[in-house]
Design an enzyme around this catalytic site. Sequence first.
Site, PDB file in Angstrom:
ATOM      1  N   ASP A 179       0.870  -1.180   0.000  1.00 57.67           N
ATOM      2  CA  ASP A 179       0.000   0.000   0.000  1.00 57.67           C
ATOM      3  C   ASP A 179       0.905   1.227   0.000  1.00 57.67           C
ATOM      4  O   ASP A 179       2.067   1.147  -0.403  1.00 57.67           O
ATOM      5  CB  ASP A 179      -0.866  -0.040   1.276  1.00 57.67           C
ATOM      6  N   HIS A 215      -3.486   6.316   3.515  1.00 61.83           N
ATOM      7  CA  HIS A 215      -4.214   5.089   3.175  1.00 61.83           C
ATOM      8  C   HIS A 215      -3.591   3.876   3.861  1.00 61.83           C
ATOM      9  O   HIS A 215      -4.280   3.099   4.542  1.00 61.83           O
ATOM     10  CB  HIS A 215      -4.223   4.916   1.654  1.00 61.83           C
ATOM     11  N   SER A 385     -11.506  -0.613   0.840  1.00 58.57           N
ATOM     12  CA  SER A 385     -10.145  -0.530   1.382  1.00 58.57           C
ATOM     13  C   SER A 385     -10.134  -0.727   2.890  1.00 58.57           C
ATOM     14  O   SER A 385      -9.116  -1.126   3.460  1.00 58.57           O
ATOM     15  CB  SER A 385      -9.519   0.837   1.064  1.00 58.57           C
TER      16      SER A 385
END
Length: 696
Positions: A179, A215, A385
């Site tokens: 990620d 994220h 996600s």
Amino acid sequence: MKNNVLTKALGLTLVAGVVSGAFLVPAKTVSAESVCSEHDVTMEDHSIILKDDEPHVEGEVVISTKGVDLTKDTSSLKFDVTSVRKLDLDFDDNLYIVSYNTNTLSALSLSKSYDASLFNYMEYNYYSFLIKPFVGHNVPNVGTGLETPGYQHTYLDTAGAYKIIDGMTHKKVRVGIVDMGVDYTHPDLEGLVLKNLSYDVYNGKKLDSDGFGDHGTHVAGIIGAKNSGSSDKCHGVAANSKNNICEVVSYNVFNCANPNAGASNEHIATAITMAANNKCQVINMSLGGYFYNNLMANACRYAYASKGVTIVCAAGNDRVPFPSYPAGYNECINVIATGAYTDPTVYMGDAAYSNFGHMCDISAPGSLVYSTVPGGGYEEFTGTSMASPCVCGVVTLMLCANPNLTPAKVKSLLTSTAVDLYVHGRDIYTGYGFADAAEAVAAAKKATTKDVDNVDELITRVYGTALDSLPDSEGYDFWYNKLTSGASASEFVYSVLTSDLMKEQELSDAQFVAVLYTSVFDRAGSAEEVAYWIDYLAAGYTRQGLICQFLNSAEFKSLCDANGLVAGEVAFENESDKNPQVTDFVNRLYAICMERGYDDEGEAFWCKALNDGSISGQQIVSFFFTSDEYKDLAKNDDAFINDLYLAFFNREADAEGYAFWADFLANGGDRAVAVDGFVYAEEFQALCVSYGVRQF
């Protein structure tokens, strides 16, 4: 035309096929084996995947050779090579990034260098993208109610899972996160992230603040943020009060200054390989792109098959019924998001943003999930996600309870213990249901790596019912060793049912269906069930397709789960067998537009194009109406209008609609414009959904 029979049989839930991938309007010269145009060369066997319009690293092509060292010899390449890099990835010793002059080459000109005797595949170095979450409460239609930070623990029953694990002696489970990089200085993540192993693949160095991103940090918090007590609503799914369940290795694959530019599949494949080699037992990837590519697929296969890594991926946030990759690969667990509801036991619909489809495996909370962000802060993010790391956390708990589980066994236990939500068994909106951490951990704790009696019984039963014989010693030993080493029961049963010995019996359809029930389900089929499947075969579907329907069913999976076996899945060989709804969608167009039955080659081509997402419903219907064959029929306006209503709406024209289009055409209106007028109608959208076909 095949009947639209085949969505569900008594006692046997079918796995419906859906669409995926990029857009394509085929030309008359396109064969059933490939798509070939100036800017899109895609082979059915994935040997060439060159799509100019898909985001990729400009001027780079990935080539896997059959021993040719392209750093020393590029004579086989018929284009202007500017440089060659060999990739050091354990799953392929002959993998290269070849750079070229972008001003002179298109997909078609590049593809002319492909030689099947020298190369395994050729594809662009594509980009994948973060499955970008919604931030805060600015989220479309996610439901109302449990928006309290930490509500996912109630849904997943993590407390029940912790109670089981706290009574065990165990080691920490190592989790890889591919990620944006994780901010390991965050107070709730300090000590969780293994800084000595974490790596910034994009920048080619040890992970530091250059690679930190919101994220990845949010994902890490959902999995394993510290648990500081009962009032702590931000702690990770895999974080009990002792904080001794997991450790994280972070791999940044993005330019964190501009993450929307995407991550190259070279970087993602490198990170997957590093995670597998660094003994990560589970990997989370909340990223993806809408088409298959070999580089990432082979990296996932290496981690899964060679290193025993369970891979968990987000389905995507575009509300479409086709796969994003890597989630769509067989080696990965594909996670759908649910909304935030007041009662987690009552299904009120999957989240409005979540992708869905037959390839999705499991559901988990994805809406308004509170977790860590860089700089010591916390935010609510919404998306698949967030659902993916929730499931990753559950998998981590399972592996903590039983580190000997294979990835296939993890998936089997995870899905078999899920809370069934929408319809019985697997469905396109929730997969097998909502992840239940307590039940999954309990099942993992009790599971063994092999069950001798059940493996022996399976082999003996299938040989006896299908071939009317006992297995020979060589065949028995071969399958016993495979099944006790993690091979799927479906692989074994499929091998027997498609064997030459089976074919030599020359069974009637009725006899064949009867054998399937006893071999696959260990029971006799009712007269009504047998008649249903005889009609299936009479409608033109193949026996291979029928075997796949049985082996991919919820009933076979439940039987395997009850006996400690890995069910697995098998692939359809015939495109028209894969998804009867799509097949019916195609064949009705032949009947309506061409006034004839389908031809086998045409049916196979169109079914494959819809199943793999190369075309949309709009494109295939428009193609039929603008084809030379349709024009040669020279239908009058009355017939043309009726064809439009039948093809786009599956009904006769209403008086008002007919009058409007008749007047339009009588006054010189173009038929192509009329076709476009139907394409965007909500009624056509509903028709596409009912057939499992994307509208655009």
